[in-house]
Design an enzyme around this catalytic site. Structure first.
Site, short mmCIF file in Angstrom:
data_model
loop_
_atom_site.label_atom_id
_atom_site.label_comp_id
_atom_site.label_asym_id
_atom_site.label_seq_id
_atom_site.Cartn_x
_atom_site.Cartn_y
_atom_site.Cartn_z
N CYS A 51 17.18 -5.56 -9.36
CA CYS A 51 16.84 -4.79 -10.57
C CYS A 51 15.84 -3.66 -10.32
O CYS A 51 16.18 -2.49 -10.44
CB CYS A 51 16.28 -5.73 -11.63
SG CYS A 51 17.49 -6.92 -12.18
N1 LIG Z 1 19.40 -11.03 -11.38
C1 LIG Z 1 18.50 -10.64 -12.23
O1 LIG Z 1 17.33 -11.03 -12.15
C2 LIG Z 1 18.85 -9.71 -13.39
C3 LIG Z 1 17.94 -9.59 -14.44
C4 LIG Z 1 18.25 -8.76 -15.50
C5 LIG Z 1 19.42 -8.03 -15.47
N2 LIG Z 1 20.29 -8.14 -14.43
C6 LIG Z 1 21.52 -7.36 -14.49
O2 LIG Z 1 22.60 -8.22 -14.82
C7 LIG Z 1 23.79 -7.80 -14.16
C8 LIG Z 1 24.34 -8.94 -13.32
O3 LIG Z 1 23.40 -9.25 -12.31
P1 LIG Z 1 23.40 -10.61 -11.51
O4 LIG Z 1 22.10 -10.70 -10.81
O5 LIG Z 1 23.85 -11.75 -12.39
O6 LIG Z 1 24.56 -10.31 -10.45
P2 LIG Z 1 25.27 -11.38 -9.49
O7 LIG Z 1 25.78 -10.61 -8.35
O8 LIG Z 1 24.40 -12.56 -9.29
O9 LIG Z 1 26.48 -11.89 -10.38
C9 LIG Z 1 27.55 -11.10 -10.75
C10 LIG Z 1 28.81 -11.95 -10.67
O10 LIG Z 1 29.87 -11.17 -11.18
C11 LIG Z 1 31.02 -11.45 -10.41
N3 LIG Z 1 31.94 -10.34 -10.62
C12 LIG Z 1 31.94 -9.11 -10.07
N4 LIG Z 1 32.95 -8.38 -10.57
C13 LIG Z 1 33.59 -9.16 -11.47
C14 LIG Z 1 34.69 -8.96 -12.32
N5 LIG Z 1 35.34 -7.79 -12.39
N6 LIG Z 1 35.09 -9.99 -13.09
C15 LIG Z 1 34.43 -11.17 -13.05
N7 LIG Z 1 33.38 -11.42 -12.27
C16 LIG Z 1 32.95 -10.40 -11.49
C17 LIG Z 1 30.50 -11.61 -9.00
O11 LIG Z 1 31.41 -12.35 -8.21
C18 LIG Z 1 29.19 -12.35 -9.26
O12 LIG Z 1 29.37 -13.75 -9.24
C19 LIG Z 1 23.41 -6.56 -13.36
O13 LIG Z 1 23.66 -5.43 -14.14
C20 LIG Z 1 21.92 -6.72 -13.19
O14 LIG Z 1 21.28 -5.47 -13.02
C21 LIG Z 1 20.03 -8.98 -13.39
#
Ligand SMILES: NC(=O)c1ccc[n+]([C@@H]2O[C@H](COP(=O)([O-])OP(=O)(O)OC[C@H]3O[C@@H](n4cnc5c(N)ncnc54)[C@H](O)[C@@H]3O)[C@@H](O)[C@H]2O)c1
Length: 445
Positions: free
Chosen positions: A273
């Site tokens: 992030c």
């Molecule tokens: N990790 C954090 O601390 C956090 C905090 C706030 C916001 N975010 C935001 O949330 C969003 C997700 O982040 P995250 O950390 O959960 O990512 P992540 O990589 O842990 O998880 C994303 C998941 O989505 C799956 N994926 C990708 N493309 C896909 C599709 N087309 N259909 C279905 N599944 C799909 C991936 O396989 C993965 O398991 C991002 O925009 C991130 O910036 C993350």
């Protein structure tokens, strides 16, 4: 009216919720929906993750295995790779990654892929919420036209909103249910329905007037952190020259009960992030002929921290009449923050790569990360993968320098101070008493 229909389904617990992307954000959310009595389906492209969820096996530190097992065995949660099942969902939440391209421009291809799957099945009576962090305008300018292409109308047929995720991995105090949720819809009906959905799982929902406001609020939160960490890092570099302990300065300033918020320096930004999200804002700013200078400056200061850490190692070794080239350097902690198993954007990668490029023999210890791969920009030193070593007496005594990059709580810092020759502490992991009693030379960031 679609809004009333969806609210009715949510209220009665009959709403079927689809969560696309079961990562750090999506899995805890899907479990929470299930815990609060809704039927949740997780959609994943990674079949191993889907299978793991269906076995009740958690791969996310903040999701306790027992909670996942309970959600799965009560048949309130299941995961699938079959996006055809989206048609059966009343509410669909998108939680896919939003990385940057090599050019540091937003890469919303995962959002587009997920939205493409929804578009093919979009039907009357569905609410779609985007949670992935993105630039202001994504929901209105990108998703809405995609969905309306199908001939369905916003408000009359479907609803669309943005609600940013604020999960803080590894933070036991704040979890999905007690972190207030900002919700902004493309229309008032969309805001109301999305607020009703999240009202089931979080204690406080803060509705705003548009999706753009919600998108911008998330980027402000993370840019605020990046800029303030940049300020703390700059202060650390200055204090180093002045011979003052930065942490002591910050702790003293933080006794002011108003107008100050403590941020601390470190070896560089990490995680999915803070290093990335501000670029989404500066990219959007540039589209409007506006240069966001704070973001650029914070990026400049923060991205130089790994280089600074390497410089401290070199200075410490120099004092001992040693060169980086040929020295054994042990890196303690490679995850991007304490007590989590996530190396995404971790400054440790850059620090290790730079040390190896200078000829150091680098090993690392991290109780959460068994193996470290180097890809892309972190391959100046050929990028050979590394495996975590045990912290034996011989390993500690044999290292010419130990660098604390991540201050995991399982590490015995007292023993480290007793057995090592030289320690570079980038996290203030060693308290004053440990430093005083240490036989090792200690350099603080
Ligand atoms: N990790 C954090 O601390 C956090 C905090 C706030 C916001 N975010 C935001 O949330 C969003 C997700 O982040 P995250 O950390 O959960 O990512 P992540 O990589 O842990 O998880 C994303 C998941 O989505 C799956 N994926 C990708 N493309 C896909 C599709 N087309 N259909 C279905 N599944 C799909 C991936 O396989 C993965 O398991 C991002 O925009 C991130 O910036 C993350």
């Amino acid at each position: 009216m679609v809004k009333e229909e969806i609210e009715g389904l949510i209220e009665s617990g009959r709403a079927r919720v689809g969560v696309i992307g079961l990562g750090y954000v999506g899995l805890p959310l899907a479990v929470e929906f299930a815990r609060r009595g809704l039927r949740a389906t997780g959609f994943e492209v990674d079949s191993a993750k889907a299978a793991s969820v269906n076995r009740g096996e958690s791969y996310i530190g903040d999701v306790p295995a027992a909670a996942l097992k309970e959600a799965v065995s009560s048949e309130r949660l299941r995961a699938t790779t079959d996006f055809g099942e989206l048609a059966g969902c009343d509410c669909i939440v998108i939680c896919v990654p939003t990385p940057l391209r090599k050019t540091k421009e937003p890469d919303i291809s995962y959002i587009l892929a997920a939205a493409g799957e929804i578009r093919r099945r979009l039907r009357r009576g569905q609410l779609v919420v985007l949670e992935s962090t993105t630039y202001p305008g994504t929901t209105d300018e990108v998703l809405l036209p995609m969905f309306e292409e199908q001939g369905l109308k916003l408000d009359e047929d479907f609803l669309l909103a943005f609600s940013p995720e604020r999960v803080d991995p590894g933070n036991p105090q704040f979890r999905t249910d007690n972190i207030p949720k900002v919700v902004g819809g493309c229309t008032d009906d969309s805001t109301a329905a999305a607020a009703a959905l999240y009202g089931r799982v979080v204690r406080e929902v803060h509705a705003v007037s548009s999706a753009r406001v919600a998108e911008a609020a998330k980027l402000l939160e993370n840019t605020f952190r990046a800029v303030n960490i940049g300020m703390a890092n700059e202060m650390a570099r200055l204090c180093y020259h002045l011979g003052i302990d930065t942490w002591e300065v910050i702790r003293a300033a933080a006794t002011k009960p108003f107008g100050f918020m403590a941020f601390y320096p470190g070896p560089g930004l990490g995680g999915h992030c803070i290093p990335l999200d501000p670029h989404y804002l500066s990219w959007k700013a540039r589209q409007h002929g506006f240069e966001s200078r704070f973001i650029g400056l914070a990026e400049e200061v923060n991205s130089r921290m790994p280089e600074h850490v390497v410089q401290l190692v070199a200075e410490g070794l120099n004092e001992e009449r040693k060169a980086v080239n040929g020295s054994r350097v042990l890196v303690l902690g490679v995850a991007y923050k304490r007590d989590i198993a996530d190396v995404r954007e971790s400054p440790a990668l850059s620090i290790i790569d730079r040390l190896r490029a200078k000829g150091a023999h680098v090993s690392y210890h991290d109780p959460f990360i068994a193996r470290l791969n180097f890809e892309g920009e972190h391959t100046a030193s050929a990028g050979e993968p590394l495996e975590s070593v045990e912290l034996t007496d011989d390993v500690l005594k044999g290292a010419d320098c130990c660098v604390i990059v991540t201050d995991h709580s399982a590490v015995d810092y007292k023993r480290l101070c007793e057995l090592s020759k030289l320690i570079v502490d980038t996290r203030n992991a060693l308290g004053r008493d440990l430093r005083r009693a240490a036989s090792a030379s200690i350099i603080k960031l």
